[in-house]
Design an enzyme around this catalytic site. Sequence first.
Site, PDB file in Angstrom:
ATOM      1  N   SER A  70     -22.408  24.137  21.199  1.00 39.24           N
ATOM      2  CA  SER A  70     -23.291  23.932  22.080  1.00 39.24           C
ATOM      3  C   SER A  70     -21.366  24.288  22.739  1.00 39.24           C
ATOM      4  O   SER A  70     -20.468  23.021  22.988  1.00 39.24           O
ATOM      5  CB  SER A  70     -23.109  22.258  22.200  1.00 39.24           C
ATOM      6  OG  SER A  70     -23.657  22.041  23.902  1.00 39.24           O
ATOM      7  N   HIS A  78     -25.609  27.745  22.733  1.00 41.01           N
ATOM      8  CA  HIS A  78     -26.492  26.582  22.991  1.00 41.01           C
ATOM      9  C   HIS A  78     -25.782  26.099  23.778  1.00 41.01           C
ATOM     10  O   HIS A  78     -25.197  25.904  24.162  1.00 41.01           O
ATOM     11  CB  HIS A  78     -26.355  25.683  21.715  1.00 41.01           C
ATOM     12  CG  HIS A  78     -27.494  24.352  21.758  1.00 41.01           C
ATOM     13  ND1 HIS A  78     -28.889  24.401  22.061  1.00 41.01           N
ATOM     14  CD2 HIS A  78     -27.413  23.547  22.675  1.00 41.01           C
ATOM     15  CE1 HIS A  78     -29.831  23.619  22.413  1.00 41.01           C
ATOM     16  NE2 HIS A  78     -28.935  22.666  22.790  1.00 41.01           N
ATOM     17  N   ASP A 101     -26.367  23.707  27.529  1.00 42.79           N
ATOM     18  CA  ASP A 101     -27.428  22.499  27.277  1.00 42.79           C
ATOM     19  C   ASP A 101     -27.195  22.125  29.237  1.00 42.79           C
ATOM     20  O   ASP A 101     -26.278  21.953  29.401  1.00 42.79           O
ATOM     21  CB  ASP A 101     -26.572  21.105  26.606  1.00 42.79           C
ATOM     22  CG  ASP A 101     -27.330  21.376  25.337  1.00 42.79           C
ATOM     23  OD1 ASP A 101     -28.158  21.066  25.409  1.00 42.79           O
ATOM     24  OD2 ASP A 101     -25.730  21.075  25.373  1.00 42.79           O
ATOM     25  N   MET A 127     -28.075  19.732  31.963  1.00 44.56           N
ATOM     26  CA  MET A 127     -28.367  18.260  32.765  1.00 44.56           C
ATOM     27  C   MET A 127     -28.556  18.953  33.695  1.00 44.56           C
ATOM     28  O   MET A 127     -28.068  19.223  34.753  1.00 44.56           O
ATOM     29  CB  MET A 127     -27.792  17.719  31.984  1.00 44.56           C
ATOM     30  CG  MET A 127     -27.432  18.211  30.410  1.00 44.56           C
ATOM     31  SD  MET A 127     -26.878  16.818  29.807  1.00 44.56           S
ATOM     32  CE  MET A 127     -26.524  17.124  28.208  1.00 44.56           C
ATOM     33  N   HIS A 129     -31.061  25.433  26.526  1.00 46.78           N
ATOM     34  CA  HIS A 129     -31.763  24.148  26.400  1.00 46.78           C
ATOM     35  C   HIS A 129     -32.156  23.421  27.413  1.00 46.78           C
ATOM     36  O   HIS A 129     -31.086  23.025  28.153  1.00 46.78           O
ATOM     37  CB  HIS A 129     -30.838  22.796  25.617  1.00 46.78           C
ATOM     38  CG  HIS A 129     -31.966  21.925  24.831  1.00 46.78           C
ATOM     39  ND1 HIS A 129     -31.042  20.967  24.129  1.00 46.78           N
ATOM     40  CD2 HIS A 129     -32.611  21.428  25.361  1.00 46.78           C
ATOM     41  CE1 HIS A 129     -31.716  19.435  24.245  1.00 46.78           C
ATOM     42  NE2 HIS A 129     -32.668  19.632  25.261  1.00 46.78           N
ATOM     43  N   MET A 176     -32.892  20.153  29.633  1.00 47.29           N
ATOM     44  CA  MET A 176     -33.007  19.005  30.241  1.00 47.29           C
ATOM     45  C   MET A 176     -33.082  18.834  31.427  1.00 47.29           C
ATOM     46  O   MET A 176     -32.443  18.332  31.953  1.00 47.29           O
ATOM     47  CB  MET A 176     -31.857  18.541  29.518  1.00 47.29           C
ATOM     48  CG  MET A 176     -32.046  18.201  27.741  1.00 47.29           C
ATOM     49  SD  MET A 176     -30.353  18.160  27.175  1.00 47.29           S
ATOM     50  CE  MET A 176     -29.294  19.019  27.051  1.00 47.29           C
ATOM     51  N   MET A 189     -35.192  16.499  18.579  1.00 47.00           N
ATOM     52  CA  MET A 189     -33.772  15.988  18.974  1.00 47.00           C
ATOM     53  C   MET A 189     -33.375  15.343  17.833  1.00 47.00           C
ATOM     54  O   MET A 189     -34.019  14.609  18.006  1.00 47.00           O
ATOM     55  CB  MET A 189     -33.569  15.243  20.412  1.00 47.00           C
ATOM     56  CG  MET A 189     -34.288  16.514  21.630  1.00 47.00           C
ATOM     57  SD  MET A 189     -32.564  17.574  21.407  1.00 47.00           S
ATOM     58  CE  MET A 189     -31.213  16.547  22.168  1.00 47.00           C
ATOM     59  N   GLY A 214     -28.102  14.370  26.559  1.00 44.38           N
ATOM     60  CA  GLY A 214     -27.641  13.790  28.231  1.00 44.38           C
ATOM     61  C   GLY A 214     -26.244  13.518  27.633  1.00 44.38           C
ATOM     62  O   GLY A 214     -25.203  14.225  28.803  1.00 44.38           O
ATOM     63  N   PHE A 215     -25.867  13.280  26.557  1.00 39.34           N
ATOM     64  CA  PHE A 215     -24.869  13.543  25.950  1.00 39.34           C
ATOM     65  C   PHE A 215     -23.965  13.936  24.273  1.00 39.34           C
ATOM     66  O   PHE A 215     -24.959  14.033  24.001  1.00 39.34           O
ATOM     67  CB  PHE A 215     -23.979  12.014  26.279  1.00 39.34           C
ATOM     68  CG  PHE A 215     -24.085  11.317  27.568  1.00 39.34           C
ATOM     69  CD1 PHE A 215     -23.298  11.921  28.738  1.00 39.34           C
ATOM     70  CD2 PHE A 215     -25.018  10.865  28.381  1.00 39.34           C
ATOM     71  CE1 PHE A 215     -23.347  11.371  30.122  1.00 39.34           C
ATOM     72  CE2 PHE A 215     -25.406  10.290  29.131  1.00 39.34           C
ATOM     73  CZ  PHE A 215     -24.089  10.575  30.126  1.00 39.34           C
ATOM     74  N   GLY A 266     -21.289  13.718  21.381  1.00 37.62           N
ATOM     75  CA  GLY A 266     -20.403  13.142  20.560  1.00 37.62           C
ATOM     76  C   GLY A 266     -21.720  11.285  19.939  1.00 37.62           C
ATOM     77  O   GLY A 266     -20.743  10.768  19.147  1.00 37.62           O
ATOM     78  N   ASP A 294     -30.711  19.270  17.303  1.00 41.07           N
ATOM     79  CA  ASP A 294     -29.445  19.193  17.986  1.00 41.07           C
ATOM     80  C   ASP A 294     -28.763  17.690  18.400  1.00 41.07           C
ATOM     81  O   ASP A 294     -30.097  16.518  18.473  1.00 41.07           O
ATOM     82  CB  ASP A 294     -29.863  19.460  19.942  1.00 41.07           C
ATOM     83  CG  ASP A 294     -29.759  20.007  20.621  1.00 41.07           C
ATOM     84  OD1 ASP A 294     -28.404  19.510  20.075  1.00 41.07           O
ATOM     85  OD2 ASP A 294     -29.267  19.494  21.320  1.00 41.07           O
ATOM     86  N   GLY A 295     -27.779  17.690  18.227  1.00 41.27           N
ATOM     87  CA  GLY A 295     -27.571  16.004  18.099  1.00 41.27           C
ATOM     88  C   GLY A 295     -26.623  15.435  17.121  1.00 41.27           C
ATOM     89  O   GLY A 295     -27.382  15.185  16.258  1.00 41.27           O
TER      90      GLY A 295
HETATM   91  C1  DX5 Z   1     -27.539  16.281  23.754  1.00 41.00           C
HETATM   92  C2  DX5 Z   1     -27.234  17.765  24.027  1.00 41.00           C
HETATM   93  C3  DX5 Z   1     -26.922  18.775  22.547  1.00 41.00           C
HETATM   94  C4  DX5 Z   1     -25.415  17.988  22.664  1.00 41.00           C
HETATM   95  C5  DX5 Z   1     -24.969  17.877  21.028  1.00 41.00           C
HETATM   96  O1  DX5 Z   1     -28.100  16.278  24.956  1.00 41.00           O
HETATM   97  O2  DX5 Z   1     -28.275  18.790  23.944  1.00 41.00           O
HETATM   98  O3  DX5 Z   1     -26.978  19.875  22.227  1.00 41.00           O
HETATM   99  O4  DX5 Z   1     -24.757  18.675  23.305  1.00 41.00           O
HETATM  100  O5  DX5 Z   1     -23.901  17.394  20.553  1.00 41.00           O
HETATM  101  P1  DX5 Z   1     -22.824  16.943  19.640  1.00 41.00           P
HETATM  102  O6  DX5 Z   1     -23.004  18.433  18.631  1.00 41.00           O
HETATM  103  O7  DX5 Z   1     -21.487  16.898  20.205  1.00 41.00           O
HETATM  104  O8  DX5 Z   1     -24.012  16.037  19.316  1.00 41.00           O
HETATM  105 ZN    ZN Z   2     -29.215  20.842  23.504  1.00 34.08          ZN
END
Ligand code: DX5
Ligand code: ZN
Length: 228
Positions: free
Chosen positions: A18, A43, A45, A47, A76, A78, A149, A154-155, A157, A187-188
């Site tokens: 990502s 990937h 993201d 947002m 992706h 969001m 998911m 949203g974030f 880590g 994802d996540g």
């Molecule tokens: C979360 C995103 C993820 C995120 C994954 O909102 O959709 O794609 O970047 O990050 P890690 O792999 O750090 O959990």
């Molecule tokens: Zn994602």
Amino acid sequence: MTWRVKKWTFEDRIIAPSLLAADFGRVAEETSRAINAGADWMHLDVMDGNFVDNISFGPALIQAVHETNDVFLDVHLMIARPDHYLPRFVAAGADMITVHVEPEAQHDVATTLKAIRDAGCKAGLALNPATPFEAVEPFLADIDMLLVMTVVPGFGGQSFMEEMMAKVEAGVKHRRENNLAYHIQVDGGIGAGTAAIAGKAGANVLVAGSSTFGAQDMAEAVREIRNA
Ligand code: DX5
Ligand code: ZN
């Protein structure tokens, strides 16, 4: 529009770093670094500060990635009203566009999925941790990928939610019973340890942000996820 997804089936393990976890000051170089480390897809993201509580980037940045690197772009969304923004992501070079099933995304899911495919892209459908599998069931015959998911979006880590593996397993069962061929993405919170859990449940596309871009040796991190 290239058609690069054709060489992947749901039996392939696909690693998708990502970009959210990359150095945004060096997006082209960071993408190249991921490709050289063995990434299969990127990937991306997106947002909007509305569907999720964070703002990341939009079509202009994706276009920059597209113009500087030859890699499958897994976008992706969001965002609310993804249907309204679709043409811009298609023009930016998206290969796969994934939208959310939740009502907060404010679109007609079936219509959006059809519009994505009509534009020559692969269509993905995502569900949040709080959303039951039944919400995506009506659409599974019309998608190329189901995104389960494993964190609240949203974030980057955050910690992997193992309870979500029940939805991955439900996706596998539905695919088999209905003779379908969609990928299943998680994802996540994916790293070597959690990739093994997700792979065992039946996920084949593994998104990994912090565990890849944040690793000392990105190639080693990608290899570990692939072999987990
Ligand atoms: C979360 C995103 C993820 C995120 C994954 O909102 O959709 O794609 O970047 O990050 P890690 O792999 O750090 O959990
Ligand atoms: Zn994602």
